[in-house]
Design a protein around this motif. Structure first.
Motif, PDB file in Angstrom:
ATOM      1  N   SER A  26     -27.343  52.332  75.035  1.00  0.00           N
ATOM      2  CA  SER A  26     -26.317  53.115  74.776  1.00  0.00           C
ATOM      3  C   SER A  26     -25.456  52.452  73.543  1.00  0.00           C
ATOM      4  O   SER A  26     -25.301  51.385  73.624  1.00  0.00           O
ATOM      5  CB  SER A  26     -25.513  53.526  75.882  1.00  0.00           C
ATOM      6  N   SER A  27     -24.681  53.369  72.912  1.00  0.00           N
ATOM      7  CA  SER A  27     -23.952  52.596  71.695  1.00  0.00           C
ATOM      8  C   SER A  27     -22.721  53.815  71.525  1.00  0.00           C
ATOM      9  O   SER A  27     -22.938  54.829  71.768  1.00  0.00           O
ATOM     10  CB  SER A  27     -24.667  52.519  70.408  1.00  0.00           C
ATOM     11  N   ASN A  28     -21.612  53.261  71.152  1.00  0.00           N
ATOM     12  CA  ASN A  28     -20.483  54.018  70.841  1.00  0.00           C
ATOM     13  C   ASN A  28     -19.902  53.696  69.217  1.00  0.00           C
ATOM     14  O   ASN A  28     -19.885  52.405  69.035  1.00  0.00           O
ATOM     15  CB  ASN A  28     -19.232  53.888  71.898  1.00  0.00           C
ATOM     16  N   VAL A  29     -19.633  54.633  68.673  1.00  0.00           N
ATOM     17  CA  VAL A  29     -18.974  54.564  67.278  1.00  0.00           C
ATOM     18  C   VAL A  29     -17.644  54.751  67.258  1.00  0.00           C
ATOM     19  O   VAL A  29     -17.302  55.966  67.475  1.00  0.00           O
ATOM     20  CB  VAL A  29     -19.689  55.069  66.232  1.00  0.00           C
ATOM     21  N   GLU A  30     -16.723  53.774  67.011  1.00  0.00           N
ATOM     22  CA  GLU A  30     -15.320  54.014  66.958  1.00  0.00           C
ATOM     23  C   GLU A  30     -14.904  54.396  65.511  1.00  0.00           C
ATOM     24  O   GLU A  30     -14.980  53.476  64.777  1.00  0.00           O
ATOM     25  CB  GLU A  30     -14.370  52.833  67.487  1.00  0.00           C
ATOM     26  N   GLU A  31     -14.558  55.556  65.233  1.00  0.00           N
ATOM     27  CA  GLU A  31     -14.283  56.013  63.903  1.00  0.00           C
ATOM     28  C   GLU A  31     -12.848  56.769  63.942  1.00  0.00           C
ATOM     29  O   GLU A  31     -12.264  57.149  64.773  1.00  0.00           O
ATOM     30  CB  GLU A  31     -15.186  57.215  63.417  1.00  0.00           C
ATOM     31  N   LYS A  32     -12.169  55.924  62.693  1.00  0.00           N
ATOM     32  CA  LYS A  32     -10.718  56.643  62.310  1.00  0.00           C
ATOM     33  C   LYS A  32     -10.968  57.479  61.245  1.00  0.00           C
ATOM     34  O   LYS A  32     -11.470  57.454  60.285  1.00  0.00           O
ATOM     35  CB  LYS A  32      -9.779  55.334  61.958  1.00  0.00           C
ATOM     36  N   ALA A  33     -10.048  58.696  61.394  1.00  0.00           N
ATOM     37  CA  ALA A  33     -10.112  59.616  60.144  1.00  0.00           C
ATOM     38  C   ALA A  33      -8.676  59.767  59.738  1.00  0.00           C
ATOM     39  O   ALA A  33      -7.791  59.939  60.497  1.00  0.00           O
ATOM     40  CB  ALA A  33     -10.626  61.230  60.736  1.00  0.00           C
ATOM     41  N   VAL A  34      -8.584  59.961  58.440  1.00  0.00           N
ATOM     42  CA  VAL A  34      -7.107  60.133  57.872  1.00  0.00           C
ATOM     43  C   VAL A  34      -7.196  61.448  56.987  1.00  0.00           C
ATOM     44  O   VAL A  34      -7.953  61.252  56.077  1.00  0.00           O
ATOM     45  CB  VAL A  34      -6.685  58.730  56.986  1.00  0.00           C
ATOM     46  N   VAL A  35      -6.448  62.364  57.166  1.00  0.00           N
ATOM     47  CA  VAL A  35      -6.182  63.290  56.410  1.00  0.00           C
ATOM     48  C   VAL A  35      -5.520  63.266  54.905  1.00  0.00           C
ATOM     49  O   VAL A  35      -4.318  62.758  55.273  1.00  0.00           O
ATOM     50  CB  VAL A  35      -5.813  64.638  57.013  1.00  0.00           C
ATOM     51  N   LEU A  36      -5.917  63.580  54.034  1.00  0.00           N
ATOM     52  CA  LEU A  36      -5.221  62.972  52.571  1.00  0.00           C
ATOM     53  C   LEU A  36      -4.303  64.051  52.284  1.00  0.00           C
ATOM     54  O   LEU A  36      -4.475  65.464  52.624  1.00  0.00           O
ATOM     55  CB  LEU A  36      -6.345  62.895  51.485  1.00  0.00           C
ATOM     56  N   GLY A  41      -8.862  66.090  51.332  1.00  0.00           N
ATOM     57  CA  GLY A  41     -10.153  65.657  51.982  1.00  0.00           C
ATOM     58  C   GLY A  41      -9.806  64.799  53.277  1.00  0.00           C
ATOM     59  O   GLY A  41      -8.453  64.805  53.593  1.00  0.00           O
ATOM     60  N   ILE A  42     -10.668  64.322  53.741  1.00  0.00           N
ATOM     61  CA  ILE A  42     -10.538  63.557  54.934  1.00  0.00           C
ATOM     62  C   ILE A  42     -11.347  62.173  54.765  1.00  0.00           C
ATOM     63  O   ILE A  42     -12.427  62.159  54.320  1.00  0.00           O
ATOM     64  CB  ILE A  42     -11.229  64.059  56.161  1.00  0.00           C
ATOM     65  N   ASN A  43     -10.724  60.989  55.031  1.00  0.00           N
ATOM     66  CA  ASN A  43     -11.099  59.608  54.613  1.00  0.00           C
ATOM     67  C   ASN A  43     -11.553  59.200  56.159  1.00  0.00           C
ATOM     68  O   ASN A  43     -10.795  59.087  56.965  1.00  0.00           O
ATOM     69  CB  ASN A  43     -10.416  58.928  54.126  1.00  0.00           C
ATOM     70  N   ARG A  44     -12.814  58.901  56.370  1.00  0.00           N
ATOM     71  CA  ARG A  44     -13.263  58.554  57.799  1.00  0.00           C
ATOM     72  C   ARG A  44     -13.984  57.088  57.308  1.00  0.00           C
ATOM     73  O   ARG A  44     -14.437  56.709  56.606  1.00  0.00           O
ATOM     74  CB  ARG A  44     -14.546  59.461  58.176  1.00  0.00           C
TER      75      ARG A  44
END
Length: 262
Positions: A26-36, A41-44
């Motif tokens: 099992s694996s998890n990806v921690e992602e941060k999203a910033v709305v420009l 757009g969205i920077n991920r």
């Protein structure tokens, strides 16, 4: 075509591990999203390193290769299913345990943290065979406390490793990993009191150096030692004794151990 368990196997450090009953990844990806601004757009961006958790369970069938892999911080291998496989590297065993009782065969459980690659491939690795199966016999498990050996009815042993990865900037894969001190051991045992095993607990809470040599061994039917499990700097954390009419005196103990990783 569907692939069943009969077409799956695990290779670690070039050894095909036998007897595995369960394995999971099992694996998890921690992602941060910033709305420009201005709805551009969205920077991920992944803001934490890659980490895959692997769990393996198997019965104890003889000398255990997985115990030999504890303490190694760059395990590599392959999970094979049919004609396909998953390659992995930079793995470290974070937890190893074995449990024994009178009603079933001994069982081993291992947790592995993978900080490096974990990717599909169609190139199957070559491997060497695991240790051969052994006939354990009815008296395969022995515990030795201060040179006294008792008759076990139940035993469990676990060691936990505090594994910390090191990540470089702009990389989601660990460059190195390290096992931090202390390594933690926990043991519990139920035994028949054929010798004096009860300990005077008076004053133990005031002692910083109380330590007992405790060793657990697995033997085959010829009394050859297959694996030895030591509990370094063992300190008794609980003990109890009980007896019922027409029965033998029984004792339960738990130990905690600590070790500096050198």
């Amino acid at each position: 075509m569907f692939v069943g368990s009969e077409d799956a196997k695990v290779i670690i450090q070039g050894v095909a591990i036998t007897g595995i009953t369960d394995i999971s990844f099992s694996s998890n990806v921690e992602e941060k999203a910033v709305v420009l601004l201005a709805d551009r757009g969205i920077n991920r961006k992944i803001n934490n390193g890659h980490n895959v958790q692997c769990k393996i369970s198997k019965p104890y069938l003889g000398k255990d290769m997985l115990q030999e892999f504890t303490g190694i911080t760059n395990l590599s291998g392959q999970f094979i299913y049919g004609t396909d496989a998953l390659d992995f590297n930079q793995g470290t065993i974070s937890s190893y345990s074995i449990s024994v009782d009178t009603d079933s065969s001994p069982k081993i459980s291992v947790d592995i943290k993978i900080f490096g690659d974990f990717k599909p491939t169609t190139t199957i690795q070559t491997s060497t065979p695991d240790h051969q199966f052994e006939n354990l016999g009815p008296e395969s498990a022995f515990i030795n406390v201060e040179n006294r050996t008792s008759i076990l009815t139940n035993f469990s042993y676990k060691v936990d490793f505090d594994v910390k990865p090191t990540y470089e900037i702009s990389s989601i894969k660990s460059s190195t990993s390290k096992i931090l001190s202390p390594i933690k051991y926990s043991v519990s045992a139920d035994m028949l009191m054929d010798e004096q095993e009860f300990v005077d607990m008076t004053g133990l809470m005031q002692s910083e150096t109380f330590s007992r040599p405790v060793t657990f061994e697995m033997k085959n039917e010829s009394s050859t030692v297959l694996n030895t499990y030591n509990i370094p700097n063992a300190s008794i954390s609980s003990q109890s004794a009980s007896v019922a009419a027409g029965d033998l005196v029984k004792m339960s103990v738990t130990y905690q151990g600590l070790e500096i990783n050198v």
